[in-house]
Design a protein around this motif. Structure first.
Motif, PDB file in Angstrom:
ATOM      1  N   LEU A  63       0.818  -1.214   0.000  1.00 14.96           N
ATOM      2  CA  LEU A  63       0.000   0.000   0.000  1.00 14.96           C
ATOM      3  C   LEU A  63       0.850   1.262   0.000  1.00 14.96           C
ATOM      4  CD1 LEU A  63      -2.764  -1.046   2.587  1.00 14.96           C
ATOM      5  CD2 LEU A  63      -2.842  -1.200   0.092  1.00 14.96           C
ATOM      6  N   SER A 175      -7.083   1.519  -0.551  1.00 14.49           N
ATOM      7  CA  SER A 175      -6.990   0.820   0.736  1.00 14.49           C
ATOM      8  C   SER A 175      -7.933  -0.370   0.856  1.00 14.49           C
ATOM      9  CB  SER A 175      -7.270   1.798   1.885  1.00 14.49           C
ATOM     10  OG  SER A 175      -8.518   2.423   1.730  1.00 14.49           O
ATOM     11  N   ARG A 316      -5.408   6.888  -0.538  1.00 16.28           N
ATOM     12  CA  ARG A 316      -4.799   6.299   0.668  1.00 16.28           C
ATOM     13  C   ARG A 316      -4.766   7.304   1.807  1.00 16.28           C
ATOM     14  NH1 ARG A 316      -1.985   2.584   3.209  1.00 16.28           N
ATOM     15  NH2 ARG A 316      -0.093   3.119   4.347  1.00 16.28           N
TER      16      ARG A 316
END
Length: 400
Positions: A63, A175, A316
């Motif tokens: 991520l 996410s 994010r």
């Protein structure tokens, strides 16, 4: 008369090299970076007492570095053509700001806002590509101006403030995970098995094609060893992801980009033209390649991927901020050079850029887990980048 030692050297030079030695010699750049990545992973795994390769941290690594890896794919194409792009971080910040205004202030749908944002990125890439390809202003100057211009525009449109929050559907782009309610996350394991089958079929098909056209191929034993190793690593990786939340949505997007761009660079005429321009632009032009148009489209592509990176980062962070994208361009450039791109153009691969990006990401994550400050992290990354370029120049001089 030759001495006995000279005769020994001449005789040994005529002997065929072992398959393993020849494999590493022909793929020195690629395998040296893979080896470096493994060593760095093991080093930080020991230094962090096993924290680095925990499922939660592996997911965080994906991520945290997805937007840099997306930039590295586009940057690799720019570097292969012999140019550089210093504006990608500022473009990412500007597009993130535009998306926030559309979705938060004007309540536009996620799909519409994302489409407009990508078009804005393409327009910016076309603007810079025009000056580089047709006006022949050096890319360093054009993109340096772009870096300042779009950083300033970001401050203007945001009025120095952050805009948040984004819609939940947009946040999931960065996410979110593939939905699966089971505790063992069976979907992730099944995807890993399916990818393993696809990998085996693809590799066997490629080997048959090479043998059909009498190309040199690895020995059967070495090929099977490499194939088994790849399948094992793939399934271990998916098992680790399944141990936490499963496969992140952004990993699916990143995987699609890697496959598409690897195919384009290896199998299409456009990819061969990009390499030709980086190798010798004048020779490429004389051979009939439309060098100006190809350079232009490479920068358009970079603009689109910069926009996509900005969207991923904003999703994010769940906010558009004036300082978003800071130093993204340096991380993307470093990833390409560490991953085997040549400072002179004409050399580099998309998987190499991903490996370079992972090296940078694991170093950042590992140093953060050890508690090293940002000052030490920046210094160490600078030394790694310098070493990668020095290694490239050493290999070039050695080949000459």
């Amino acid at each position: 008369m030759q001495s006995h030692a000279q005769k020994e050297r001449n005789y040994s030079s005529l002997q065929p090299e072992s398959p393993i030695k020849q494999l590493f010699k022909n793929n020195m750049r690629q395998y040296s970076m893979i080896f470096a990545l493994i060593v760095i992973m093991l080093l930080f795994q020991v230094l962090t007492s096993g924290l680095l390769l925990q499922p939660l941290n592996i997911t965080n690594l994906i991520l945290q570095n997805s937007y840099i890896l997306i930039l590295a794919i586009g940057m690799m194409l720019v570097i292969i053509t012999g140019h550089i792009d210093l504006s990608v971080g500022s473009i990412a910040a500007f597009v993130g700001a535009i998306s926030a205004i559309l979705m938060v202030n004007y309540e536009m749908s996620t799909f519409g806002a994302v489409a407009i944002s990508l078009l804005v990125g393409a327009a910016i890439g076309a603007w810079q590509g025009f000056w580089v390809a047709y006006v022949k202003i050096p890319a360093f100057i054009v993109t340096l101006a772009g870096m300042l211009l779009f950083r300033g525009l970001t401050m203007i449109v945001l009025e120095g403030k952050s805009i948040a929050p984004f819609p939940e559907t947009f946040q999931k782009m960065s996410s979110g995970f593939i939905p699966d309610g089971s505790a063992a996350n069976v979907v992730t394991l099944l995807i890993g098995a399916a990818l393993s089958v696809a990998l085996v079929i693809t590799q066997l098909k490629a080997r048959r094609t090479q043998k059909k056209f009498d190309f040199d191929v690895q020995s059967k034993g070495l090929f099977m060893l490499k194939l088994v190793g790849m399948v094992v690593l793939l399934n271990v990786f998916t098992y680790v992801l399944a141990s936490y939340e499963g496969i992140p949505n952004v990993l699916i997007l990143l995987g699609i980009l890697i496959i598409v761009y690897t195919y384009v660079m290896k199998k299409t005429k456009a990819g061969r033209h990009i390499y030709a321009i980086g190798g010798n632009e004048k020779a490429a032009q004389l051979s009939g390649i439309k060098t100006k148009q190809m350079t232009f489209w490479v920068f358009v592509n970079m603009g689109v991927l910069s926009a996509l990176s900005g969207l991923i980062f904003a999703a994010r962070l769940n906010a558009a901020t004036p300082k978003a994208g800071n130093l993204f361009e340096l991380d993307a450039i470093a990833a390409c050079f560490i991953g085997g791109a040549s400072a002179y153009g004409g050399i580099g691969t998309v998987p190499g850029a991903i490996i370079g990006g992972l090296v940078m990401g694991i170093m950042n994550n590992g140093m953060s887990l050890l508690g090293l400050g940002i000052d030490w992290q920046q210094g160490i990354k600078g030394l790694v980048l310098l070493a990668a370029v020095a290694f490239d120049i050493y290999n070039k001089n050695k080949a000459a």
